[in-house]
Design a protein around this motif. Sequence first.
Motif, mmCIF file in Angstrom:
data_model
loop_
_atom_site.group_PDB
_atom_site.id
_atom_site.type_symbol
_atom_site.label_atom_id
_atom_site.label_comp_id
_atom_site.label_asym_id
_atom_site.label_seq_id
_atom_site.Cartn_x
_atom_site.Cartn_y
_atom_site.Cartn_z
ATOM 1 N N THR A 161 0.827 -1.208 0.000
ATOM 2 C CA THR A 161 0.000 0.000 0.000
ATOM 3 C C THR A 161 0.860 1.256 0.000
ATOM 4 O O THR A 161 0.605 2.207 -0.748
ATOM 5 C CB THR A 161 -0.938 -0.004 1.215
ATOM 6 N N ARG A 215 1.114 4.033 -3.218
ATOM 7 C CA ARG A 215 0.879 5.472 -3.070
ATOM 8 C C ARG A 215 2.090 6.308 -3.488
ATOM 9 O O ARG A 215 1.953 7.503 -3.764
ATOM 10 C CB ARG A 215 0.498 5.779 -1.620
ATOM 11 N N ASP A 274 -8.997 1.622 -1.215
ATOM 12 C CA ASP A 274 -9.572 2.584 -0.290
ATOM 13 C C ASP A 274 -9.725 3.914 -1.020
ATOM 14 O O ASP A 274 -9.606 3.965 -2.261
ATOM 15 C CB ASP A 274 -8.689 2.734 0.956
ATOM 16 N N ASP A 275 -10.005 4.974 -0.274
ATOM 17 C CA ASP A 275 -10.249 6.263 -0.921
ATOM 18 C C ASP A 275 -8.982 6.876 -1.510
ATOM 19 O O ASP A 275 -9.049 7.935 -2.151
ATOM 20 C CB ASP A 275 -10.921 7.237 0.045
ATOM 21 N N ARG A 276 -7.835 6.204 -1.326
ATOM 22 C CA ARG A 276 -6.580 6.695 -1.905
ATOM 23 C C ARG A 276 -6.062 5.788 -3.017
ATOM 24 O O ARG A 276 -4.931 5.928 -3.456
ATOM 25 C CB ARG A 276 -5.534 6.848 -0.808
#
Length: 385
Positions: free
Chosen positions: A237, A241, A264-266
């Motif tokens: 993760t 990112r 997720d929201d990212r």
Amino acid sequence: MTALRLPRRDGTLAPWAPSGARPPAPPSSPPGARIAYAAAHVVADPLAAGDPAHEVVLDWDATLAFRHHLWSCGLGVAEAMDTAQRGMGLDWTTTRELIRRTGEAARDGGGRWVAGVGTDQLPPGLSTVDEVVSAWRDQLDFVLGAGATPVVMASRALAAAATGPADYRSAYGKLLSDVDGPVLLHWLGEQFDPALSGYWGHHDVRDAARELANLCADHAPVLAGVKVSVLDAGVETEFRRALPDGVACYTGDDFSYPKLIAGDDRGHSEALLGIFDPIAPVAGAALAALDYGDTAGFHALLDPTVALAREIFRAPTRHYKVGVVLLAYLSGHQDHFRMVAGLESARSIVHLAEVLRLADAAGVLPDPELAVARMRPLLETAGVR
């Protein structure tokens, strides 16, 4: 349902019968919310006359039929990856033919596919960094000619030759500066291949992730994505990112794939997974649920497969191919439980029994009675009556 007596890890035998659960129907068209590839296994020819430890002979009809099965489930095919026993029995000569034939199958009504680019044509012994790059280039050209998107695989030869991060930056930089793209990179952790320990010039996994993210930033225009197989969802993760825009993260985490794919929201990870080989119908249906925004339905289908995946990929993880091929046999995709290089002997009968139990619980057996009938002689060979 017919019952079997299955061995357990405590040395006892326990009666077991399948639940009767079966996989869902495949989606009517390939899912679109996520990009998903199943890393496909190969089917050995069980009647080949040569020594399986030294001669690779495949059952081409069964091998290619399985690729069509994966496409029919809405998944892409990741060809000639470690699931196909690259580095564990499958030689480069046979790999070339495998890639060529899969390319023909894809053109004749198959689907999306990618193929592994390695350095396994190099002779044994220490190679130079430049020899590694040359070997990659030769395989990359062949894969492009066959019609696949190349996946540049982690190289054992580079791991042996490199003296630090600078050698990795040099090798990948030379390769990627000569391609027009798109290509994928593959970070295969040492759990899958101990010879890749310290890859990217770092033994700390987060340091290695930062090194790779920086490399991706330098070569983003030609990179479609990076497959990450380190079995650490937190590291993946963080790495995802850190990637530049336009470079996707493809999860190779066969322990935590549902939450990484859901995201997720990212953001989220795409998928290139060995576990999708034996659970293809369930995976295809689960991914289709995401097309309709049905995250709960996605998890309801895919989460029950995690226990099975964790058993198949248990340490030593490199032998996960045994469970993959066992389920292909139990599901009727091939007529025998034999593997290239005799690798079927690498796992115990207790492990095989647990794979059967968990596959049934996950609803991935298309014909439970057939699975029972095919498991019985394996148990008898192990002395279970």
